[in-house]
Design an enzyme around this catalytic site. Sequence first.
Site, PDB file in Angstrom:
ATOM      1  N   LYS A 211       0.867  -1.194   0.000  1.00  0.00           N
ATOM      2  CA  LYS A 211       0.000   0.000   0.000  1.00  0.00           C
ATOM      3  C   LYS A 211       0.898   1.237   0.000  1.00  0.00           C
ATOM      4  CE  LYS A 211      -4.276   1.572   2.181  1.00  0.00           C
ATOM      5  NZ  LYS A 211      -5.085   1.748   0.974  1.00  0.00           N
ATOM      6  N   GLU A 247      -7.963  -5.155 -10.130  1.00  0.00           N
ATOM      7  CA  GLU A 247      -8.871  -4.598  -9.124  1.00  0.00           C
ATOM      8  C   GLU A 247      -9.510  -3.323  -9.642  1.00  0.00           C
ATOM      9  OE1 GLU A 247      -6.998  -3.747  -5.367  1.00  0.00           O
ATOM     10  OE2 GLU A 247      -5.096  -3.304  -6.316  1.00  0.00           O
TER      11      GLU A 247
HETATM   12  C1  LIG Z   1      -5.624  -0.591  -4.160  1.00  0.00           C
HETATM   13  C2  LIG Z   1      -6.558  -1.016  -3.097  1.00  0.00           C
HETATM   14  N1  LIG Z   1      -7.177  -2.201  -3.216  1.00  0.00           N
HETATM   15  C3  LIG Z   1      -8.035  -2.637  -2.276  1.00  0.00           C
HETATM   16  C4  LIG Z   1      -8.308  -1.883  -1.153  1.00  0.00           C
HETATM   17  C5  LIG Z   1      -9.238  -2.391  -0.111  1.00  0.00           C
HETATM   18  O1  LIG Z   1      -8.503  -2.823   1.007  1.00  0.00           O
HETATM   19  P1  LIG Z   1      -9.129  -2.798   2.453  1.00  0.00           P
HETATM   20  O2  LIG Z   1     -10.330  -3.674   2.404  1.00  0.00           O
HETATM   21  O3  LIG Z   1      -8.066  -3.377   3.326  1.00  0.00           O
HETATM   22  O4  LIG Z   1      -9.468  -1.404   2.761  1.00  0.00           O
HETATM   23  C6  LIG Z   1      -7.704  -0.644  -0.989  1.00  0.00           C
HETATM   24  C7  LIG Z   1      -7.970   0.185   0.194  1.00  0.00           C
HETATM   25  O5  LIG Z   1      -7.267   0.102   1.168  1.00  0.00           O
HETATM   26  C8  LIG Z   1      -6.790  -0.204  -1.969  1.00  0.00           C
HETATM   27  O6  LIG Z   1      -6.199   0.979  -1.834  1.00  0.00           O
END
Ligand SMILES: Cc1ncc(COP(=O)(O)O)c(C=O)c1O
Length: 367
Positions: A211, A247
């Site tokens: 992230k 995604e």
């Molecule tokens: C690129 C990305 N994919 C998926 C998610 C979803 O992840 P989470 O469910 O841990 O918030 C996020 C958000 O955090 C994201 O930034």
Amino acid sequence: MYNRESGHNIEKINIKNVLLRHQLNNELMEKIDWTKLPFGYLKTDCNIRYRYKNGKWGKPEVSTSEYIDIHIAATGLHYGQEAFEGLKAYMGKDGKVRLFRWEENAKRLIRSAEGIIMAPVPVEMFREAVFSAVKLNMNYVPPYGSGATLYVRPLLFGSGAEVGVKPAAEYTFIVFVTPVGPYFKEGLKPCSMVICRTVDRAAPLGTGTFKVGGNYSASLRALIQAKEQGYASAIFLDAREKIYIDESGPANFYGIKDNTYITPKSDSILNSITNMSLIELAKSMGMKTERRRVPVTELSTFAEAGACGTAAVISPIGKIVDPDVNMVYEYCTDGKAGPVTMKLYNKLVAIQNGDEPDEFGWMTVVE
Ligand SMILES: Cc1ncc(COP(=O)(O)O)c(C=O)c1O
């Protein structure tokens, strides 16, 4: 595991300043209409900061400032040595504030840090910072039933100066909180998304599973273009072959068919904690679950589709447009989310709000 100075007591630090800030903000707070809060930034009383120097993390500092003094040659500014997290605190009907799966965020931040060679934040320090930030800003946790929550944003970056491309010797870890409104003000509303083949947010052997900020700036061109064309978000495909779903913006994708929850496996997507939780919920509801590659051509076979993440929990997808091949995949024509999506959403939100028993042990009360 990771070095840090011992003997901190965050409660005793700078509390006078925080109280002062709190009094100043109180007047503003009374004017907040929690049900109309946007999903944006609102100043709170304080944030928690740590610095990593000489091979170890220092003591926490409680700051009432929204600003940081940063070296002009910090690697976080020049070479993208930066990672962050996002989680939420929920006010329950019983007046208790709960954090959702914070330990998963702590572990993911360690993975992100190691992925771009930053000093990792020990899980215990992460816990201390996150819980203290929430506790010291307790008045900003939106009331039960408002649909709003307290968003917690941990941030780690290289603050040491380097001119050559190498990891910094010094790091800064900050946790701030901000109350945010519900993502969907009128309840779950299916949205339209568009498949993007002109931009990749991350390469297969790159940083997609971490992230880190760079992934988000890389995705902006596609997201802005999608929004300008009237879509809620863009769906990224695998960067190598452009055959499989990766995604959808800052959220993982899922499709539902034949009593099965299907979500992409990819080496360039973020492992969503919401998605992990929905997989467990789907299993507990007697559904099959599959994490595997999902070709674009499979979109026509799903009964329901959605995007999931902390911000919205689930964004039901009503329509996916693939302009390059003139295809439109429709999942709901009546403007309502499908039954499986609704069931998963209602169950997860009920656990998060403390309305249903936390049978999975996902919630921690902030005491
Ligand atoms: C690129 C990305 N994919 C998926 C998610 C979803 O992840 P989470 O469910 O841990 O918030 C996020 C958000 O955090 C994201 O930034």
